[in-house]
Motif scaffolding. Structure first.
Motif, PDB file in Angstrom:
ATOM      1  N   THR A  23       9.769  -9.781  -4.237  1.00 49.25           N
ATOM      2  CA  THR A  23       9.167  -8.601  -3.638  1.00 49.25           C
ATOM      3  C   THR A  23       8.098  -9.064  -2.668  1.00 49.25           C
ATOM      4  OG1 THR A  23       8.101  -6.497  -4.093  1.00 49.25           O
ATOM      5  CG2 THR A  23       7.424  -8.345  -5.451  1.00 49.25           C
ATOM      6  N   ASN A  24       7.610  -8.143  -1.851  1.00 51.05           N
ATOM      7  CA  ASN A  24       6.565  -8.548  -0.918  1.00 51.05           C
ATOM      8  C   ASN A  24       5.192  -8.445  -1.578  1.00 51.05           C
ATOM      9  OD1 ASN A  24       5.509  -5.874  -0.553  1.00 51.05           O
ATOM     10  ND2 ASN A  24       7.265  -5.426   0.739  1.00 51.05           N
ATOM     11  N   LEU A  25       4.231  -9.161  -1.046  1.00 53.74           N
ATOM     12  CA  LEU A  25       2.905  -9.255  -1.656  1.00 53.74           C
ATOM     13  C   LEU A  25       2.221  -7.893  -1.752  1.00 53.74           C
ATOM     14  CD1 LEU A  25       0.751 -11.038  -2.849  1.00 53.74           C
ATOM     15  CD2 LEU A  25      -0.089 -11.491  -0.549  1.00 53.74           C
ATOM     16  N   SER A  26       2.383  -7.039  -0.765  1.00 53.50           N
ATOM     17  CA  SER A  26       1.704  -5.741  -0.820  1.00 53.50           C
ATOM     18  C   SER A  26       2.234  -4.884  -1.967  1.00 53.50           C
ATOM     19  CB  SER A  26       1.844  -4.994   0.508  1.00 53.50           C
ATOM     20  OG  SER A  26       3.192  -4.671   0.757  1.00 53.50           O
ATOM     21  N   SER A  27       3.522  -4.997  -2.288  1.00 51.71           N
ATOM     22  CA  SER A  27       4.074  -4.254  -3.416  1.00 51.71           C
ATOM     23  C   SER A  27       3.479  -4.723  -4.731  1.00 51.71           C
ATOM     24  CB  SER A  27       5.591  -4.405  -3.468  1.00 51.71           C
ATOM     25  OG  SER A  27       6.189  -3.854  -2.331  1.00 51.71           O
ATOM     26  N   VAL A  28       3.329  -6.034  -4.885  1.00 56.30           N
ATOM     27  CA  VAL A  28       2.739  -6.580  -6.108  1.00 56.30           C
ATOM     28  C   VAL A  28       1.282  -6.141  -6.223  1.00 56.30           C
ATOM     29  CG1 VAL A  28       2.112  -8.699  -7.321  1.00 56.30           C
ATOM     30  CG2 VAL A  28       4.318  -8.532  -6.166  1.00 56.30           C
ATOM     31  N   THR A  29       0.551  -6.178  -5.128  1.00 55.36           N
ATOM     32  CA  THR A  29      -0.845  -5.734  -5.116  1.00 55.36           C
ATOM     33  C   THR A  29      -0.944  -4.273  -5.523  1.00 55.36           C
ATOM     34  OG1 THR A  29      -1.339  -7.321  -3.376  1.00 55.36           O
ATOM     35  CG2 THR A  29      -2.930  -5.547  -3.718  1.00 55.36           C
ATOM     36  N   ASP A  30      -0.058  -3.425  -5.009  1.00 56.14           N
ATOM     37  CA  ASP A  30      -0.043  -2.004  -5.363  1.00 56.14           C
ATOM     38  C   ASP A  30       0.173  -1.812  -6.865  1.00 56.14           C
ATOM     39  OD1 ASP A  30      -0.425  -1.371  -2.707  1.00 56.14           O
ATOM     40  OD2 ASP A  30       1.680  -0.875  -2.351  1.00 56.14           O
ATOM     41  N   VAL A  31       1.050  -2.612  -7.455  1.00 59.79           N
ATOM     42  CA  VAL A  31       1.314  -2.520  -8.888  1.00 59.79           C
ATOM     43  C   VAL A  31       0.039  -2.828  -9.674  1.00 59.79           C
ATOM     44  CG1 VAL A  31       2.546  -3.561 -10.819  1.00 59.79           C
ATOM     45  CG2 VAL A  31       3.762  -3.050  -8.706  1.00 59.79           C
ATOM     46  N   PHE A  32      -0.623  -3.925  -9.334  1.00 56.81           N
ATOM     47  CA  PHE A  32      -1.830  -4.313 -10.082  1.00 56.81           C
ATOM     48  C   PHE A  32      -2.966  -3.323  -9.880  1.00 56.81           C
ATOM     49  CE2 PHE A  32       0.287  -8.483 -10.134  1.00 56.81           C
ATOM     50  CZ  PHE A  32       0.252  -8.692 -11.501  1.00 56.81           C
ATOM     51  N   LEU A  33      -3.052  -2.717  -8.721  1.00 55.27           N
ATOM     52  CA  LEU A  33      -4.116  -1.729  -8.492  1.00 55.27           C
ATOM     53  C   LEU A  33      -3.851  -0.430  -9.242  1.00 55.27           C
ATOM     54  CD1 LEU A  33      -4.823  -2.260  -4.689  1.00 55.27           C
ATOM     55  CD2 LEU A  33      -6.247  -2.960  -6.623  1.00 55.27           C
TER      56      LEU A  33
END
Length: 84
Positions: free
Chosen positions: A72-82
Motif C-alpha cells: 500500500t502507499n505510505l499515506s494510506s498506512v498513515t491514515d490507518v494509524f491516525l
C-alpha cells in the motif's frame, strides 16, 4: 504463507470465542475489514486474574512478498494509524 512471515496464531479466529495461549486468554471484540487491512479490537486477560486489557490491532492483508512489507502507499498506512 511462507515460513519467514508465519509467526503463529495470537488472536482468535472469527468463529472462535476465546483463544487460550499459555497463560493468556484473548478474545476479539470487534473486527472490521477494509480494502488492504483489517481492524480488530482484542481483549487480553492473564489467567487467574479479573483484569482485562483492550487493545487495537491492525492486520495488513496484502503483502509485497519480495520486500515483506504491506502493499500500500505510505499515506494510506498513515491514515490507518491516525484513525486509532
Amino acid at each position: 504463507m511462507d515460513k519467514q512471515r508465519n509467526i503463529g496464531i495470537y488472536y482468535p479466529a472469527a468463529n472462535q470465542e476465546v483463544l487460550k495461549a499459555g497463560t493468556f486468554q484473548v478474545s476479539c471484540l470487534r473486527e472490521e475489514w477494509k480494502s488492504f487491512y483489517a481492524e480488530q479490537t482484542l481483549k487480553i486477560r492473564y489467567k487467574g486474574t479479573s483484569t482485562d486489557r483492550t487493545i487495537p490491532h491492525l492486520q495488513f492483508t496484502d503483502w509485497d512478498k519480495m520486500n515483506n512489507i504491506p502493499r500500500t502507499n505510505l499515506s494510506s498506512v498513515t491514515d490507518v494509524f491516525l484513525s486509532i
